[in-house]
Design an enzyme around this catalytic site. Sequence first.
Site, PDB file in Angstrom:
ATOM      1  N   SER A  54       0.501  -0.643   0.357  1.00  0.00           N
ATOM      2  CA  SER A  54      -0.048  -0.393  -0.256  1.00  0.00           C
ATOM      3  C   SER A  54       0.354   1.638   0.029  1.00  0.00           C
ATOM      4  CB  SER A  54      -0.935  -0.286   1.548  1.00  0.00           C
ATOM      5  OG  SER A  54      -1.490   1.294   1.669  1.00  0.00           O
ATOM      6  N   TYR A  79      -2.120   0.370   9.858  1.00  0.00           N
ATOM      7  CA  TYR A  79      -2.601  -0.068   8.655  1.00  0.00           C
ATOM      8  C   TYR A  79      -1.238  -0.454   7.350  1.00  0.00           C
ATOM      9  CZ  TYR A  79      -4.295  -1.038   4.071  1.00  0.00           C
ATOM     10  OH  TYR A  79      -4.277  -1.874   2.432  1.00  0.00           O
ATOM     11  N   LYS A  83       1.511  -3.154   6.378  1.00  0.00           N
ATOM     12  CA  LYS A  83       1.738  -3.566   4.810  1.00  0.00           C
ATOM     13  C   LYS A  83       3.809  -3.939   5.061  1.00  0.00           C
ATOM     14  CE  LYS A  83      -2.016  -4.494   3.215  1.00  0.00           C
ATOM     15  NZ  LYS A  83      -2.320  -5.622   2.724  1.00  0.00           N
TER      16      LYS A  83
END
Length: 268
Positions: A54, A79, A83
Site C-alpha cells: 500500500s 494498517y 504492510k
Amino acid sequence: NPDIDCVIQFAAYKAVGESVAKPIEYYSNNLACTLNILDVMRRHDCHNFVFSSSATVYGDPASVPITEDFPVGATTNPYGATKLAIEGMLKWCDKAYGIHYVALRYFNAAGANTEVGIGEDHHPESHLIPIVLQAALGKRDHVGIFGDDYPTPDGTCIRDYIHVTDLAQAHILALDYLLNGGENNVFNLGNGVGFTVKEVVDVARAVTGDPIPAKMAPRRAGDPAQLIASSEKAIKVLGWKPQYNDLNTIVASAWAWHKSHPHGFEEG
Ligand code: UDP
C-alpha cells in the site's frame, strides 16, 4: 507441491481509520495470516509471491509524486505499518527460503468491472467512492468530508485513484515477471494524478446527476494529506499500461455497478 508456482495474496484488513482503533486486530490478522501462507509455501517449495502492499508505507510524504525510493517507515497508521512489516518479512524469507516476491504498493483502488461482476461492497463501508455513490442512490443522506484543514488547495485530502482492472493487470504482469526470473521488487500502482475529496464528490455529482449532499466532518485518524504515485517503474519494468486513467471513467464504472447492485453482493 510443484503444481503451484506462485501465490498472490490479497486478503487483509484494510481500513485506515479502523486500524488506528484496532492495531492488535490489524497486526494479528495481516501479519499472522501472511506468515502462515509463507510457512506453507516454504514447506511445499513454492517460490514466488505477489503481495498487495500500500501507498500508506510512505507515511506523509515530503513531496509528490512518490517514487519507490522515497523513505518508508514513518507510516501514519497501523494498517500501513502492517504492510511495511510484511515487506520486511518477505525480504528475509527470500534470503532464507528463496521465496521471491513482488510487493505492489496500491494507491487508491477504485472502480468496478460489471463485465466480470465485481464492485466495492464493504461492511461497514468506509471507502470514499462507494460512500459517495450510496448517497447518490439515496442509501445515505450525505457524505462526510473528513477534514478541510489539510495543506492542499481546498483543504481536503488528495489521493490517486486507480481502476481495479488496471490493478488486476499489474498482478498478471508481476506474476510473469517473477516466473521469468525477475528479482525481488516493489512497484507503485497509481495514475500519477491526485484528486481532493471535494473533487471526487464533484466528479460523482457529474457522473450520477445527483446533488450528493456533503458536510464537513472531523479529520479521520491516520490519514496523510496527500498520496500521488509515480508509477514509471511499473510502466518501464513490468510493461504496465493503465487503461482507465481518468477519474470520470473510474467513477462511472463504479456507478454502473452500484446501480445494478443496489444491495451489493447480496441478493434481492
Ligand atoms: N473520506 C472522506 N469521507 C468518507 C470516506 C473517506 O472524506 O466518508 C476521505 C478519507 O479521509 C481519505 C479519502 O477520502 O482522505 C480516501 O479514503 P478511502 O477510505 O476511500 O481510502 P484510503 O485513502 O483510506 O485508502
